[in-house]
Every structure is written in C-alpha cells, then in structure tokens.
Design an enzyme around this catalytic site. Structure first.
Site, short mmCIF file in Angstrom:
data_model
loop_
_atom_site.label_atom_id
_atom_site.label_comp_id
_atom_site.label_asym_id
_atom_site.label_seq_id
_atom_site.Cartn_x
_atom_site.Cartn_y
_atom_site.Cartn_z
N THR A 233 0.86 -1.18 0.00
CA THR A 233 0.00 0.00 0.00
C THR A 233 0.89 1.23 0.00
OG1 THR A 233 -1.70 -1.20 1.22
CG2 THR A 233 -1.86 1.20 1.21
N LYS B 103 -6.66 1.37 -3.76
CA LYS B 103 -6.36 0.73 -2.47
C LYS B 103 -6.40 1.75 -1.33
CE LYS B 103 -5.13 -2.22 0.66
NZ LYS B 103 -3.84 -2.94 0.74
N LYS C 83 -0.07 4.51 9.03
CA LYS C 83 0.53 4.72 7.70
C LYS C 83 -0.54 4.87 6.62
CE LYS C 83 1.78 1.12 5.28
NZ LYS C 83 1.19 1.07 3.91
#
EC number: 1.1.1.411
Length: 304
Positions: free
Chosen positions: A102, A178, A246
């Site tokens: 990701t 994503k 994150k």
C-alpha cells in the site's frame, strides 16, 4: 505461455499476506521462491514446498519470470529494488514486478520509472483480503498497468486472486483505489471500536453486543473480524495499529493533494495515531479501542 511448473516467481515479504500468496503460488504449481529476513518464515515456506527461500534474491534472480513485493511501505519497496540488495539490477530484462504494497500513486509512478531504466515491467497491484484469503488464493487485487504486465503475471494472478480488478493502464490508479479502500477499512475499525467502547461504558457485555451487531444491519466485515479480537481480549497483531497510521496517513495525503475534505477519515487517523502514541502501535489494529478511558475490556483467556 509457459507451463506452470516452468514459471518462476519470487515473493518478497513473507508476512501474513506474503506468506499466503507464496503458498498459493506453490499450490498452483508455480516454481516459487521466497525472500524475507525472518528465518522462521523462510523455513516454513521451504516446508510448504518452495524451490528456495533466502534472505537475498541473488541465488535465483536470473531464473525469475516475476517478482511479487508484499512489504510494508514505499521505503521498503525502494530499498529492496534499488538499495543495497539491488534486486532490480539482478533481474533479467523483461521480468515483471508486481508491487502489492500500500503506497501512494506518486510513489508507484516513481518506482515504475526506475524499473523501466532496468527494462523491467511493473504492475501496480495492491491486494486485500487478509491472511486467510491470501492462504486460500482468494485475494482481491486492484491493479493498473499495461496489457503486457497483466499477461506476464497471469499465472501469479490466477494463483493468488479470487478477483482481479483492472483499473486502467496508468500506474498509480491501483494504488489510489487501495488507498480509498483503506479509508473505509480504517473508519470501520475506528467506528466499531467506538461502539464497543460505548457498550463497555454502559455495562453491556461485549460478547452480547458483538453478537447483536453481527446479526443486524450495523455489521461490517471489519467489525465482525476485528471486534472479535476485542471480545477475546487478544491483540496479537494480524494487522497492526501502526499499519493504519501509515495507510490513513496516505488517505489524508491523497485528499490534501486534491484539496478534498475527509472528516471521518481524519478522525479515524487521529484515533489510530493516539493509540500508537499511547504505546499500542505494534498491537492488532483493534487495539485502537484502548484510547478510551473509563472502560474495562475483556482479558485474554489463557489456554488450560
């Protein structure tokens, strides 16, 4: 197209998702290699039937048709491909690199440009589904890239994915899809934690609250999966709090670049950041519930 047994793939990053993806490639009959710094993961993959598993790719780089990267972030992707291991320089020209971490769209584009300097092909292909779906070869892949990249990776995609979404040819589109997905995932966990915390404050047994929600309209996949950990008092990380710090950071950065407000995602980001700051960053992401004061949470029952 080669026979499956003649097709060689290396999976770099043998965490819960990476190990499952590698095992699925083995089960599909692909000649599968694994790379990780964890000796236990390497030995486990050897036992599962890997052709070879090592801390470096050097011994088998020139045999590979494809590389799948399932590491935590863009820093790790860049370090592996272009840093001291110099993976990109060791691969045959024409090898396809599936980047499934990701990362931001801009990072994906930068990586693709650097891979092209080595005559390597990239598929921007983040994945979702968790460890169980990875092990079952049933992940969801949201990918962008050239027809050539999809064609070269067909044996791998067939092995690891239940669904493959072709978002377009432009590198970065897969990464963006994503990131938007992670917005929902993070908000669902944060909302589930808030609901369960309120139940705890109201002296509702959390196992009953969980049972009600999972059999009613307020349920979500993330609530059902993650709040089970709260009920069990088990915060062994399947995906850690810091992962969502994150990922929701990427969400807010994406929104900032588009001058677009995200009130729910921003709140969820602050909740996960608070949990990390309180010392829960390495625990399961459901540990975001621990930011709420004045409640008593279930404790893990020790096996007899």
């Amino acid at each position: 197209m080669k026979k499956t047994s003649d097709y060689a793939v290396a999976v770099i990053g043998l965490g819960s998702m990476g190990f499952g993806a590698a095992a699925s490639c083995i089960n599909a009959g692909l000649t599968t290699y694994g790379v990780d710094i964890n000796p236990q993961a390497l030995e486990k993959l050897r036992q599962a039937g890997a052709a070879q598993a090592d801390t470096r790719i050097d011994a088998f780089a020139d045999k590979l048709d494809a590389v799948v990267l399932l590491v935590v972030n863009a820093t790790q992707v860049n370090g592996i491909l272009f840093g001291e291991p110099q993976v990109a320089a060791k691969l045959k020209p024409g090898t396809v690199v599936m980047v499934s971490s990701t990362i931001s769209a801009q990072d994906a584009k930068n990586i693709e440009q650097r891979l092209a300097e080595h005559q390597l092909v990239m598929l921007d292909a983040p994945v979702s589904g968790g460890a169980a779906k990875a092990a079952a070869g049933d992940m969801t892949v949201m990918a962008s890239g050239s027809d050539l990249a999809f064609e070269k990776l067909k044996p791998v995609l067939d092995a690891v994915a239940g669904k493959v979404y072709r978002i377009g040819e432009e590198i970065g589109l897969g990464a963006t899809v994503k990131i938007i997905h992670q917005l929902l995932a993070g908000v669902h966990i944060a909302a589930g934690a808030e609901a369960m915390a309120l139940a705890a404050r109201a002296d509702i047994p959390l196992d009953i609250m969980y049972d009600v929600v999972t059999n009613a309209a307020g349920n979500s996949w993330m609530f059902e999966n993650r709040m089970r950990h709260v009920v069990d008092g088990d915060y062994t990380p399947k995906s850690a709090v810091d992962i969502f710090v994150k990922d929701l950071g990427l969400v807010t950065d994406t929104a900032k670049s588009l001058h677009f407000p995200l009130p729910l995602a921003s709140t969820a980001f602050n909740m996960f950041t608070a949990a990390s700051n309180a010392g829960f960053g390495k625990e399961d992401d459901s540990a975001v519930i621990k930011i709420f004061n004045g409640i008593t949470l279930p404790e893990k029952k020790e096996a007899p």
